[in-house]
Write an enzyme that holds these catalytic residues in place. Structure first.
Site, PDB file in Angstrom:
ATOM      1  N   HIS A   1      -1.096 -10.530  -7.143  1.00  0.00           N
ATOM      2  CA  HIS A   1      -1.880  -9.369  -7.571  1.00  0.00           C
ATOM      3  C   HIS A   1      -2.755  -9.676  -8.778  1.00  0.00           C
ATOM      4  O   HIS A   1      -3.252  -8.749  -9.427  1.00  0.00           O
ATOM      5  CB  HIS A   1      -0.969  -8.185  -7.920  1.00  0.00           C
ATOM      6  CG  HIS A   1      -0.533  -7.398  -6.728  1.00  0.00           C
ATOM      7  ND1 HIS A   1       0.375  -7.877  -5.832  1.00  0.00           N
ATOM      8  CD2 HIS A   1      -0.895  -6.178  -6.277  1.00  0.00           C
ATOM      9  CE1 HIS A   1       0.575  -6.974  -4.876  1.00  0.00           C
ATOM     10  NE2 HIS A   1      -0.185  -5.936  -5.115  1.00  0.00           N
TER      11      HIS A   1
ATOM     12  N   GLU B   1      -7.604  -4.174   5.443  1.00  0.00           N
ATOM     13  CA  GLU B   1      -8.847  -4.688   4.866  1.00  0.00           C
ATOM     14  C   GLU B   1      -9.747  -5.312   5.923  1.00  0.00           C
ATOM     15  O   GLU B   1     -10.972  -5.121   5.906  1.00  0.00           O
ATOM     16  CB  GLU B   1      -8.530  -5.705   3.761  1.00  0.00           C
ATOM     17  CG  GLU B   1      -8.038  -5.103   2.461  1.00  0.00           C
ATOM     18  CD  GLU B   1      -6.565  -4.704   2.492  1.00  0.00           C
ATOM     19  OE1 GLU B   1      -5.892  -4.992   3.506  1.00  0.00           O
ATOM     20  OE2 GLU B   1      -6.087  -4.124   1.506  1.00  0.00           O
TER      21      GLU B   1
END
Length: 327
Positions: free
Chosen positions: A132, A63
């Site tokens: 998550h 990322e």
């Protein structure tokens, strides 16, 4: 809206991307599995086939790397739309977002712009675990230079994403995986939705409920039940948190005298904290009761389904909170 049809939230986002890529060849899409796999939730379905690998780029699982590459692409003329699968992975690229994307325009005296959108999908409430399922919207509200959007309907999702892509500032765009398969009316015709313009999803006169993202539908369900109990609730969806439409919220509270905020972020320093402070600073004399907040407790989200159920906001918690106002 002359040609309304019902499409899903994911289809509305896909249309926004496709239309903007057709309209402007500078728009590119980047991220993990956005190309061949067409996105985890198929939001980028068909884009690789239509626009090719030069404009639809599968990236490595890095990322920090591909957000940095997108910033470079943006300041040299492109308009990247970057997909970060889940907000939990945004902290992996915070240096790029907070220290570079948000500040380059300011630090260069206006010489550089970063017209970039970072899309990400909230999956709270699915027993996905503490790493998550986080809702990090307030973190990005805190950073000057970033816009923050969180649409709750297919119509809003399409109109806001098109506005974000055409904008000149970096935007963090929080989608809701829970809503991807939800259908709603979306016009065939071209339209955009301006940032900083809230939507009054339901009018009311006794209490204002400001709800964010997936909690908007919860607030509407709660308002329907409250009507049966003789309480008229006005439900406001800010749609963008930065810029925030203070005027619509303040005018509503002036009318109702009561405010409840509902969000799926943690309560401490949450969206509700900011909205409550604004109301207290600007129209304290209009309040007939303290501002109350519905949010998640300040602990990581559990994985156990029964614990998740008690962790997330729901209609019952909203109704119980409204009843605390003495209505």
């Amino acid at each position: 809206m002359n040609s309304l049809r019902e499409i899903t939230y994911a289809e509305a986002l896909n249309e926004a991307l496709r239309e903007e890529m057709k309209r402007d060849e500078r728009v590119i899409v980047m991220g993990e599995d956005v190309g061949v796999f067409q996105g985890v939730y198929k939001v980028t379905k068909g884009l690789l086939e239509e626009f090719g690998p030069e404009r639809v780029r599968d990236t490595p699982i890095s990322e920090d790397g591909f957000v940095g590459a997108a910033i470079g692409a943006a300041i040299t003329g492109l308009r990247p739309v970057v997909e970060i699968m889940y907000p939990d992975f945004l902290p992996c690229c915070m240096n790029q977002l907070v220290n570079h994307a948000a500040k380059l325009h300011y630090m260069t005296g206006g010489q550089l712009r970063v017209p970039m959108v970072v899309r990400t999908a909230i999956i709270q409430g699915r027993s996905s675990g503490a790493d998550h399922a986080q809702v990090l919207i307030p973190m990005f509200m805190h950073v000057p230079g970033l816009f923050v959007a969180a649409p709750s309907t297919p119509y809003d999702a399409k109109g806001l994403l098109k506005t974000a892509i055409r904008g000149t500032s970096p935007t963090v765009f929080f989608e809701a995986a829970f809503l991807y398969r939800v259908k709603g009316p979306v016009p065939q015709e071209e339209y955009t939705i301006p940032f900083g313009k809230a939507d009054v999803k339901k009018a009311g006169k006794d209490v204002t409920i400001v709800a964010i993202s997936t909690t908007v539908q919860m607030a509407l369900n709660a308002a329907q039940e409250l009507e049966k109990q003789g309480i008229s609730a006005e439900v406001i969806d800010p749609r963008t948190l930065v810029p925030l439409d203070k005027e619509t919220i303040l005018n509503s509270v002036k009318k109702t005298g009561r405010l409840v905020t509902v969000e799926n972020s943690w309560k401490t320093c949450g969206v509700g904290s900011e909205i409550a402070a604004i109301v207290m600073e600007e129209i304290f004399d209009y309040l007939d009761a303290p501002v109350l907040r519905v949010a998640t407790p300040d602990v990581p989200e559990p994985m156990s389904p029964p614990l998740v159920k008690s962790f997330v906001p729901n209609e019952e918690k909203i109704i119980a909170t409204v009843r605390k106002l003495g209505l």
